[in-house]
Every structure is written in structure tokens, then in C-alpha cells.
Scaffold this active site. Sequence first.
Site, PDB file in Angstrom:
ATOM      1  N   ASP A 192      -5.346  12.534  -3.571  1.00  0.00           N
ATOM      2  CA  ASP A 192      -6.052  11.576  -2.717  1.00  0.00           C
ATOM      3  C   ASP A 192      -5.032  10.815  -1.879  1.00  0.00           C
ATOM      4  OD1 ASP A 192      -8.099  10.081  -1.729  1.00  0.00           O
ATOM      5  OD2 ASP A 192      -8.366   8.851  -3.514  1.00  0.00           O
ATOM      6  N   ASP A 250     -10.608   2.995   4.115  1.00  0.00           N
ATOM      7  CA  ASP A 250      -9.953   2.931   2.800  1.00  0.00           C
ATOM      8  C   ASP A 250      -8.683   3.780   2.891  1.00  0.00           C
ATOM      9  OD1 ASP A 250      -9.250   2.765   0.194  1.00  0.00           O
ATOM     10  OD2 ASP A 250     -11.063   3.669  -0.629  1.00  0.00           O
ATOM     11  N   ASP A 288      -7.008  -7.530  -5.352  1.00  0.00           N
ATOM     12  CA  ASP A 288      -6.220  -7.475  -4.106  1.00  0.00           C
ATOM     13  C   ASP A 288      -5.934  -8.858  -3.568  1.00  0.00           C
ATOM     14  OD1 ASP A 288      -7.185  -4.839  -4.238  1.00  0.00           O
ATOM     15  OD2 ASP A 288      -8.747  -5.250  -2.739  1.00  0.00           O
ATOM     16  N   GLU A 324     -16.708   8.775   0.426  1.00  0.00           N
ATOM     17  CA  GLU A 324     -15.367   8.768   1.017  1.00  0.00           C
ATOM     18  C   GLU A 324     -14.965  10.191   1.388  1.00  0.00           C
ATOM     19  OE1 GLU A 324     -12.391   6.224  -0.713  1.00  0.00           O
ATOM     20  OE2 GLU A 324     -10.894   7.815  -0.594  1.00  0.00           O
ATOM     21  N   HIS A 329     -11.199  -5.869  -3.316  1.00  0.00           N
ATOM     22  CA  HIS A 329     -11.350  -5.986  -4.774  1.00  0.00           C
ATOM     23  C   HIS A 329     -10.813  -7.358  -5.168  1.00  0.00           C
ATOM     24  CE1 HIS A 329     -10.301  -1.664  -4.118  1.00  0.00           C
ATOM     25  NE2 HIS A 329     -11.051  -1.384  -5.177  1.00  0.00           N
TER      26      HIS A 329
HETATM   27  C1  XUL Z   1     -10.143   4.987  -4.805  1.00  0.00           C
HETATM   28  C2  XUL Z   1     -11.060   4.330  -3.852  1.00  0.00           C
HETATM   29  C3  XUL Z   1     -11.282   2.886  -4.047  1.00  0.00           C
HETATM   30  C4  XUL Z   1     -12.697   2.447  -3.771  1.00  0.00           C
HETATM   31  C5  XUL Z   1     -12.975   1.004  -4.113  1.00  0.00           C
HETATM   32  O1  XUL Z   1      -9.897   6.321  -4.529  1.00  0.00           O
HETATM   33  O2  XUL Z   1     -11.552   4.951  -2.947  1.00  0.00           O
HETATM   34  O3  XUL Z   1     -10.387   2.183  -3.245  1.00  0.00           O
HETATM   35  O4  XUL Z   1     -13.012   2.633  -2.434  1.00  0.00           O
HETATM   36  O5  XUL Z   1     -12.671   0.689  -5.421  1.00  0.00           O
HETATM   37 CO    CO Z   2     -12.802   4.454  -1.353  1.00  0.00          CO
END
Ligand code: XUL
Ligand code: CO
Length: 433
Positions: A305, A337, A102, A266, A99
Amino acid sequence: MTDFFKGIPDIKFEGPDSNNDFAFRHYNPDEVIMGKTMKDHLRFGAAYWHSFAWPGGDPFGGQTFDRPWFGNTLELAKMKADVAFEMFQILDVPYFCFHDADVRPEGANFAENTRNLDAVVDYFAQKMDDTGVKLLWGTANLFSHRRFMAGAATNPDPDVFAFSAATIKTCMDATIKLGGENYVLWGGREGYETLLNTDMGRERQQAGRMLQMVVDYKHKMGFKGAILIEPKPQEPTKHQYDYDVATVYGFLKDFGLEGEVQVNIEQGHAILAGHSFEHELALARELGIFGSIDMNRNDYQSGWDTDQFPNNVPEMALAYYEVLRAGGFTTGGTNFDAKLRRQSLDAEDLILAHVGGMDACAAGFKAAAAMLEAGTLEVARDDRYSGWDTAEGAALLSGDLSSIHDRVVAEDINPEPRSGRQERLENLVNRYL
Ligand code: XUL
Ligand code: CO
């Protein structure tokens, strides 16, 4: 060279019998499976934010990590980049993801943010050139700064929409400049805390319009990568508009974007939504919107999460089975991630977390490929639906209720239930692990 990873060797494949912590047991990048190397199948990516920007906080306490690059200057941002690329090389991960927030110092305003981002992007370009590490995807952080607390595209304040649109443009520019293969949108604050202050109709329209602008800009710039939405049901907001794959598909259909945008799925988000990862992958495949994966698990007890590195091989096997059934990755890949636990303070923890994650994925992937090549599951599945391959079966789908009714009466159709054979299939999967 920094000395952050001093004494840590480059990680090589040593095979399943190795006792070396700093070695791969299953991930052999050059091994060819189903006609492609593991490196090209798995397309591993490291996430800049968790590994290099996250300070180790939780809701009850702040920073536990004490990294020499923490601070808000360009010089420190460059040190962070030096360390990050050293990690990419130690692990030999082909990709990374970031991002804007970051990688650059936080500026006082939009112009300063952009200047800082541009400076870091130039620094990245040089490092990518030197190391061969590539960008899997770039994205904008439109959720951490307080200006985004009520949303980015969905904010009630049009100035925040404008700031967000302008930020996305700079992040897409950065991604394009660095040869990124995808651009991701995770709508961290695109949701609501209470309906009492929320105009859901307006917020959905605003989000749809923003996505249309992203797609238009992609075409204007001739970007060949994929635009990916990352679904998540809640966290940070109580309800998020990109809840899961099915919700995202409905949203894309509503705005006529289902041919333009795919999903980055994810594992942890799937679990939060009450689905399995493989369910989300299979649905995306069937809907034609499968793009990429964020490979990080949640803790099944905690209910939030937790973004942990993957270590459950049977789960990975079922996930990569669906990835392979989708034809594998094209522009997508396997992005970790994932973050360390906040007590894992050492440089070697960062390396070993990735080594374990890459190995778990590789072991799962190999099992998935072997299952698919053996074909036993597919034969069993085909057999279960074989009635639909007959002329009578096919005719049903083009029939109507009356004609079907008449046939059932005339032929006295009286179906006999057949076993779903679930235990046999589960036993079969376990044979490959
Ligand atoms: C948040 C998440 C983020 C995205 C990218 O839960 O997964 O890190 O992957 O913004
Ligand atoms: Co993510």
C-alpha cells in the site's frame, strides 16, 4: 501565520496552457459541470496523517522529514494545526480528515488522550470558523499504539475492546462537535496473523457488536452524517475482516446493518484486493452502500500500500464515471489519503503533490462527465441488454425452470453470440481523455 510555506502562493486555476507549477490546469473550482461546480462535485479533502504526522519512515529506515512541529506537546500540536490549515487554504481544499492520534499529543492513559483531543478540537473549531474549511470525516486510530497489536474490537482481551469503544466515542464526539459529514472506521488491526491463535467466530461477533454500538451512538447523538467502513484486504494484518466491498456487504448483512453503514473505498486498497477501483465503486453502487473515496494509488509493481497521490488520468476517468453513475457524492468526497515519497522533503513538495492530485482528479472527472453526458457508453450498454426489456425477457425472471424449458423447446430457441465490442468502447473512452 507560520513560515513553513513561505514564498508559496495560493494556487489558482490558470488553464491547460499554464507553465506555472503552482497553478491548476484542470481543477477550476467554480466551473459548472452537469449542473454543479467542480468544487461541489469533487469535494476534495486533505488527510492530516500523511501530510503532517507521518515522519517518512519505511521498513528499512526511520524519519526523513524534519518538521518543526514533531514532538508530543500541545503547543506543537497547535503549530501542526496552524501549518495544516495554511496548506488547506493555499490549495483551497474545502475539507480535511483526521484520526485522533494525528492531531493530539499521545497521553499516558485514556483520560489524558481525551483531554488532549478536546483541546485540539477546540483549536480546530476556531480555525475552521476562521477559514471555512470543513471536516469531511473523523476517525479513531485503533492500530498504531502497541495496545492494539492484536486488534481493537476483535482483540482477545476485553479491556482492549473497552478502550477502543471508549476511544471511538470520543472521536465520534469530536467529529460531531466539528460538524463532520461522515465518521470512518478502518479496521487496521481487525484481522489475524495466524489462525492457530485466532477464534474467528468470536472476533467477527465482537466486530459486529462494536459496529452496532457505533450506529446506536450515531442515532442517540442525532448525527446526520454517514458511518463508513473502509475495506482493505491485508496490511497491517495478513488477513483483514473488511477485505473488500463484497466482504463488507456480507458482514453488514450478517449484523443487519446494510441500511446503516456505507463504504469509503480507497483506490490502493482495491488494487491490493485484486480488483480495479471502478469495480469496487460499481459494486458499492449496485449494493446501495457507496459513500466516499480515498483517492490514492498504489504502485503496480510493489504489491503493498504505497499511498501515492493520483496521477493517472484514465484511471480517474473510469472511477469518477462510476461515482457519477452512483449519483455523485452526498456526504462523501475525495480524500487524498496519500503521502509524499520519503525523499520529498520540501514544503513545496507537499503543495505540488496535492496540486497534481487535484488536477488529475479534475481531468478524469471532466472526461467522465463528458462521457456520461454524451451517453454513448450507456446507449451501447443498454443495447447489449435490450433483450431483457422485451416482454419475453422480463417473463423469464418470473418463470421457473420447467416453463422456460418448455418455451425453449417450443420456440426452438437457439442463441446467436453477439460481439461485446470491448475495443470499440475502449477507443471511445480514449477520445475523452
Ligand atoms: C490505511 C488507510 C487509513 C484509513 C483511515 O491504509 O487507508 O488511513 O483511510 O484510517
Ligand atoms: Co484510506
